[in-house]
Structures are given as C-alpha cells and as structure tokens.
Scaffold this motif. Structure first.
Motif, PDB file in Angstrom:
ATOM      1  N   ALA A 126     -12.186  41.321  45.035  1.00 38.80           N
ATOM      2  CA  ALA A 126     -11.498  40.046  44.846  1.00 38.80           C
ATOM      3  C   ALA A 126     -12.137  39.320  43.672  1.00 38.80           C
ATOM      4  O   ALA A 126     -13.357  39.143  43.643  1.00 38.80           O
ATOM      5  N   LEU A 127     -11.332  38.920  42.719  1.00 39.34           N
ATOM      6  CA  LEU A 127     -11.794  38.155  41.572  1.00 39.34           C
ATOM      7  C   LEU A 127     -11.449  36.693  41.821  1.00 39.34           C
ATOM      8  O   LEU A 127     -10.273  36.342  41.964  1.00 39.34           O
ATOM      9  N   ALA A 128     -12.481  35.837  41.891  1.00 40.13           N
ATOM     10  CA  ALA A 128     -12.288  34.417  42.207  1.00 40.13           C
ATOM     11  C   ALA A 128     -12.675  33.582  40.993  1.00 40.13           C
ATOM     12  O   ALA A 128     -13.848  33.511  40.634  1.00 40.13           O
ATOM     13  N   ARG A 129     -11.664  32.956  40.369  1.00 41.34           N
ATOM     14  CA  ARG A 129     -11.899  32.176  39.154  1.00 41.34           C
ATOM     15  C   ARG A 129     -11.617  30.695  39.382  1.00 41.34           C
ATOM     16  O   ARG A 129     -10.680  30.335  40.097  1.00 41.34           O
ATOM     17  N   VAL A 130     -12.415  29.849  38.767  1.00 39.77           N
ATOM     18  CA  VAL A 130     -12.189  28.407  38.832  1.00 39.77           C
ATOM     19  C   VAL A 130     -11.004  28.062  37.936  1.00 39.77           C
ATOM     20  O   VAL A 130     -11.023  28.330  36.734  1.00 39.77           O
ATOM     21  N   VAL A 131      -9.962  27.463  38.533  1.00 36.58           N
ATOM     22  CA  VAL A 131      -8.775  27.119  37.756  1.00 36.58           C
ATOM     23  C   VAL A 131      -8.533  25.618  37.696  1.00 36.58           C
ATOM     24  O   VAL A 131      -7.741  25.151  36.877  1.00 36.58           O
ATOM     25  N   ARG A 132      -9.215  24.851  38.556  1.00 37.33           N
ATOM     26  CA  ARG A 132      -9.195  23.396  38.454  1.00 37.33           C
ATOM     27  C   ARG A 132     -10.580  22.883  38.804  1.00 37.33           C
ATOM     28  O   ARG A 132     -11.199  23.337  39.758  1.00 37.33           O
ATOM     29  N   GLY A 133     -11.056  21.914  38.026  1.00 36.87           N
ATOM     30  CA  GLY A 133     -12.374  21.354  38.258  1.00 36.87           C
ATOM     31  C   GLY A 133     -12.983  20.901  36.942  1.00 36.87           C
ATOM     32  O   GLY A 133     -12.269  20.763  35.928  1.00 36.87           O
ATOM     33  N   THR A 168     -20.214  30.168  49.340  1.00 37.94           N
ATOM     34  CA  THR A 168     -19.007  29.731  50.045  1.00 37.94           C
ATOM     35  C   THR A 168     -17.760  30.356  49.434  1.00 37.94           C
ATOM     36  O   THR A 168     -16.868  30.838  50.149  1.00 37.94           O
ATOM     37  N   ALA A 169     -17.702  30.360  48.107  1.00 33.25           N
ATOM     38  CA  ALA A 169     -16.551  30.955  47.434  1.00 33.25           C
ATOM     39  C   ALA A 169     -16.439  32.441  47.758  1.00 33.25           C
ATOM     40  O   ALA A 169     -15.337  32.960  47.994  1.00 33.25           O
ATOM     41  N   ALA A 170     -17.574  33.134  47.781  1.00 41.47           N
ATOM     42  CA  ALA A 170     -17.558  34.564  48.083  1.00 41.47           C
ATOM     43  C   ALA A 170     -17.064  34.822  49.502  1.00 41.47           C
ATOM     44  O   ALA A 170     -16.306  35.764  49.750  1.00 41.47           O
ATOM     45  N   ALA A 171     -17.498  33.983  50.444  1.00 46.67           N
ATOM     46  CA  ALA A 171     -17.064  34.160  51.837  1.00 46.67           C
ATOM     47  C   ALA A 171     -15.560  33.933  51.971  1.00 46.67           C
ATOM     48  O   ALA A 171     -14.858  34.684  52.675  1.00 46.67           O
ATOM     49  N   GLU A 172     -15.046  32.892  51.302  1.00 48.40           N
ATOM     50  CA  GLU A 172     -13.605  32.621  51.377  1.00 48.40           C
ATOM     51  C   GLU A 172     -12.801  33.715  50.683  1.00 48.40           C
ATOM     52  O   GLU A 172     -11.747  34.136  51.168  1.00 48.40           O
ATOM     53  N   GLU A 186      -9.219  25.767  47.936  1.00 52.03           N
ATOM     54  CA  GLU A 186      -9.924  24.594  47.444  1.00 52.03           C
ATOM     55  C   GLU A 186     -11.294  24.478  48.110  1.00 52.03           C
ATOM     56  O   GLU A 186     -11.435  24.700  49.313  1.00 52.03           O
ATOM     57  N   LEU A 187     -12.288  24.124  47.292  1.00 49.58           N
ATOM     58  CA  LEU A 187     -13.652  23.897  47.759  1.00 49.58           C
ATOM     59  C   LEU A 187     -14.184  22.647  47.076  1.00 49.58           C
ATOM     60  O   LEU A 187     -13.646  22.182  46.076  1.00 49.58           O
ATOM     61  N   SER A 188     -15.265  22.128  47.612  1.00 49.17           N
ATOM     62  CA  SER A 188     -15.953  21.042  46.921  1.00 49.17           C
ATOM     63  C   SER A 188     -17.018  21.632  46.007  1.00 49.17           C
ATOM     64  O   SER A 188     -17.442  22.776  46.174  1.00 49.17           O
ATOM     65  N   GLU A 189     -17.465  20.857  45.049  1.00 47.92           N
ATOM     66  CA  GLU A 189     -18.457  21.353  44.092  1.00 47.92           C
ATOM     67  C   GLU A 189     -19.814  21.617  44.727  1.00 47.92           C
ATOM     68  O   GLU A 189     -20.626  22.369  44.178  1.00 47.92           O
ATOM     69  N   ASP A 190     -20.095  21.002  45.894  1.00 48.28           N
ATOM     70  CA  ASP A 190     -21.378  21.240  46.536  1.00 48.28           C
ATOM     71  C   ASP A 190     -21.387  22.497  47.399  1.00 48.28           C
ATOM     72  O   ASP A 190     -22.378  22.809  48.057  1.00 48.28           O
ATOM     73  N   GLY A 191     -20.271  23.223  47.404  1.00 43.15           N
ATOM     74  CA  GLY A 191     -20.231  24.468  48.150  1.00 43.15           C
ATOM     75  C   GLY A 191     -19.692  24.338  49.551  1.00 43.15           C
ATOM     76  O   GLY A 191     -19.641  25.335  50.283  1.00 43.15           O
ATOM     77  N   SER A 192     -19.270  23.149  49.965  1.00 40.88           N
ATOM     78  CA  SER A 192     -18.702  22.997  51.302  1.00 40.88           C
ATOM     79  C   SER A 192     -17.238  23.403  51.271  1.00 40.88           C
ATOM     80  O   SER A 192     -16.644  23.600  50.215  1.00 40.88           O
ATOM     81  N   ASN A 193     -16.660  23.539  52.441  1.00 41.44           N
ATOM     82  CA  ASN A 193     -15.257  23.937  52.535  1.00 41.44           C
ATOM     83  C   ASN A 193     -14.295  22.770  52.387  1.00 41.44           C
ATOM     84  O   ASN A 193     -13.088  22.940  52.539  1.00 41.44           O
ATOM     85  N   CYS A 194     -14.816  21.584  52.113  1.00 41.59           N
ATOM     86  CA  CYS A 194     -13.948  20.424  51.976  1.00 41.59           C
ATOM     87  C   CYS A 194     -13.134  20.540  50.686  1.00 41.59           C
ATOM     88  O   CYS A 194     -13.695  20.790  49.614  1.00 41.59           O
ATOM     89  N   PRO A 195     -11.829  20.370  50.757  1.00 42.84           N
ATOM     90  CA  PRO A 195     -11.010  20.496  49.553  1.00 42.84           C
ATOM     91  C   PRO A 195     -11.169  19.296  48.628  1.00 42.84           C
ATOM     92  O   PRO A 195     -11.653  18.245  49.033  1.00 42.84           O
TER      93      PRO A 195
END
Length: 388
Positions: A126-133, A168-172, A186-195
């Motif tokens: 799985a390739l996970a890229r930041v697209v908004r932030g 967190t991103a890897a787990a999701e 969606e994730l928060s910048e601190d690594g939590s699952n909060c969108p």
C-alpha cells in the motif's frame, strides 16, 4: 499510480525525472476513480490518463510546472459549461488531482522505486501519500507491507511527531491493504486518528481477484475470455478430465480436474472472489452451492433454466440452507440481454458481475435518472470532493 506501474518502473530505472498526477478524490460523474494517474517526464513524454481526455492538457501543464519548481500541488477540476474557455469535466463531475515531482535525489523516489518493484513482482503493498495538509508534507509517501512494516517517512517541518504519524498511517494503510481498497483517509498531524489535519491517498496493490468457473462447457470458454478482460485471475474446474483441457481453455490461468465442492473447500477465496457455476447438474451443483453460499465471496451465480433453478432451490433448502443464504444466489445467472450464443451469454454474466460489484441496476441508462458512475458501496474508494 499503479495503473501505469510498468512504464514508471522503466523511467525510474533509466534515471528519468518525472511528475506524477494522481486522482485523489472524485465527485459526481467523474470518469476515473482514485489512484488513476498520468505522468510526464522531463523530456515531455506523457503516459497514463486521469480523466479520459477532459483535463489531460491542463494536468500535463501542471506536471511540467511541478518539474520546474519541485513542488507538489493539489488542483480541483469541475464542470466547465459556465465558461467556454474553462478547463473542466464535460460530464459534470469533480476531480481532485495531486501532482508530485519525482526528482533524481528525492526521498520519495526510493519509495516509488520499491512500490513499482512490488507491483512488478505481484507483491501486495500500500502506497500512502499525503494529499492534503501542510505544504512541506504534500506528496510525501510511505510504502506499507502486509505485516505492517513500512518504508519512507512523512516527517514534518520541525522534525517532531513524525514517528507517531508514520506508525498510525501505516496501521491504517495496512487495514486498507488487507481489504484491497484504494481511497483516502484522514489523520491529525500528531499521529492520532482524529480527522482534520492530513488527508492520505492509499493505493493498494493486491493480486487480481479470482473468478472460478465450475463446468468446462462451451459457455465457460467464452466466460473465461470475459473474465480475463475484466481483470480476473480465472480458474476452470471440472471433475471430467476429457473436458478440462488446455486446448479447450487456452486463456484460463488455471485448469483443475476435481470435484467442484472438493476443490472449493481447499482453495483460497476472499471478498472479491466470483464463483460461476455452469454445470447445471444437481450432483455437482448442490454440494458445491452448499459451500459457496456460506463463503464470504463477492458473487455466486448458477446457470440453468427456471425449472432447474426451482429444483436447485428445493434441494438446497432440504440441505439446510437458510433464506438469507439462498438470497445470495444469482440464478439463473446473468442479466436479461436475450443472449443466445456462448459469447452473448458470457457478456450477460459479466454484466451482472459488474452490476453486483458496482451497485448498478442493469437497467438501460436511457430514460433513467440513476447515476452513471457508482461507488460500489466502498466508502474508501469514493471520497466525495469537498466544496471548494
């Protein structure tokens, strides 16, 4: 991006610099889904497509610009009728497209190299890229393995919080890989699952879904061709070795001589697997369908006349199947196209499989008001673009 993996892999090995434009989110009647990609190298060569031609020219220019300034950019394309000179989707949808430059020494290049290599070898990733932030994170990528390990890092401007975000991103992303899903999260910048802080596009590369055709008859040969055209790994299974031959099924990926129910019991299936029972013989069908209708597969269909179906339904009820289990059976298999030949019948069956997968009705689009493009019931694959 994985839809142009072969060409991109060659570009990476040749040392070319290039920019990749990837569909991030769609809304309305957009022609292609998340993950569709177009790439432009430093010499102006272009591969792939993001919209079937509607906005390719503008996206090409964005790629050229990204190669010049070295910055990722997120762009939205919508309906264009209000302005005759606007670049937009004539079909009325909305596309969010991210453009990422991949320079010779950029860290993302090594992540891309590993991702493309995995695609070539058929390894799930799985390739996970930041697209908004934040701008400094846009386009950064992780490559996630099935065991949850990963390559690459997002990092951030002050160097803090990266490890938690990466984990967190890897787990999701791993969860999406397990289901073979491509889409955004969606994730928060601190690594939590909060969108709210970051949006990631996760592209899953998994082996093709399976189509297992039971019954080595002439209709099966046509269905094998249709299944391959739709991208399935197609297996033909029949207990009669005189019929299950490579000469009769040259395009099948696998040929199996075994009793259908015994083979199904021992082979791997998942939520994308399609089972097509074409034998219409009770001694094969009933023990096979007893198992098939209790498996978490995508589609179970059986060929036969109305009379055959009624007899099959009675026998399966006597075998103990419930109403809910029997409701999963598509029988007689196929949509009502008036099919006669094996090829027409295969088209009828393939059309029903697509409709079941994508949530279509099978009704003609003429005279209806149903959406042309549907999400197939998978939330992650159809994140609707937010209002601009």
């Amino acid at each position: 991006m994985f839809d142009i993996a072969d060409e991109l892999s060659r570009w990476v090995e040749e040392g070319r610099e290039f920019a990749v434009a990837t569909v991030v989110a769609v809304g309305g009647s957009a022609p292609r889904g998340p993950g569709a990609a177009l790439a432009v190298d430093s010499g102006g060569t272009v591969i792939g497509s993001v919209s079937g031609g509607c906005v390719e020219g503008a996206v090409y220019d964005l790629c050229v610009q990204a190669l010049q300034d070295g910055e990722s950019v997120l762009e939205r394309f919508g309906y264009s009728d209000e302005d005759a000179f606007a670049v937009g989707l004539t079909c009325g949808g909305v596309l969010d497209i991210m453009v990422t430059p991949v320079a010779a020494q950029a860290p993302v290049r090594e992540v891309f190299r590993s991702a493309l290599s995995a695609v070539a070898s058929g390894e799930p990733r799985a390739l996970a890229r930041v697209v908004r932030g934040p701008a400094e994170l846009l386009g950064r990528a992780l490559l996630v393995h099935p065991d949850g390990s990963y390559e690459g890092s997002y990092g951030n401007s002050d160097g803090n919080g990266s490890a938690a975000l990466d984990r967190t991103a890897a787990a999701e992303a791993r969860a999406m890989l397990d289901g073979g899903r491509t889409g955004t999260l969606e994730l928060s910048e601190d690594g939590s699952n909060c969108p709210g802080g970051l949006t990631l596009l996760v592209e899953s590369n998994v082996p093709p879904p399976r189509m297992i055709v039971f019954g080595a008859i002439d209709f099966a040969a046509a269905l094998v061709r249709a299944g391959k055209f739709l991208g399935y790994h197609v297996t033909v299974c029949d207990a009669r070795p005189v019929f299950a031959t490579r000469a009769r099924f040259p395009e099948a990926d696998d040929l199996v001589v075994d009793w259908p129910h015994r083979y199904l019991r021992g082979t791997a299936t998942d939520g994308r697997t399609v089972l097509c029972v074409l034998t219409h013989d009770a001694k094969f069908d009933i023990p096979l369908l007893e198992q098939a209708l209790r498996l978490p597969v995508a589609f179970v269909g059986a060929m036969g006349s109305r009379r055959t179906h009624a007899d099959r339904d009675r026998r399966l009820r006597e075998a103990g199947l419930t109403d809910a289990e029997l409701a999963r059976l598509r029988s007689p298999i196929g949509l009502d196209l008036g099919a006669r030949t094996p090829e027409e019948t295969a088209l009828s069956i393939a059309a029903e499989i697509v409709a079941a997968r994508r949530g279509g009705t099978g009704a003609p689009l003429t005279g209806t008001r149903t959406p042309i493009h549907r999400d197939g019931g998978q939330r992650e694959t159809t994140e609707t673009a937010e209002a601009a």
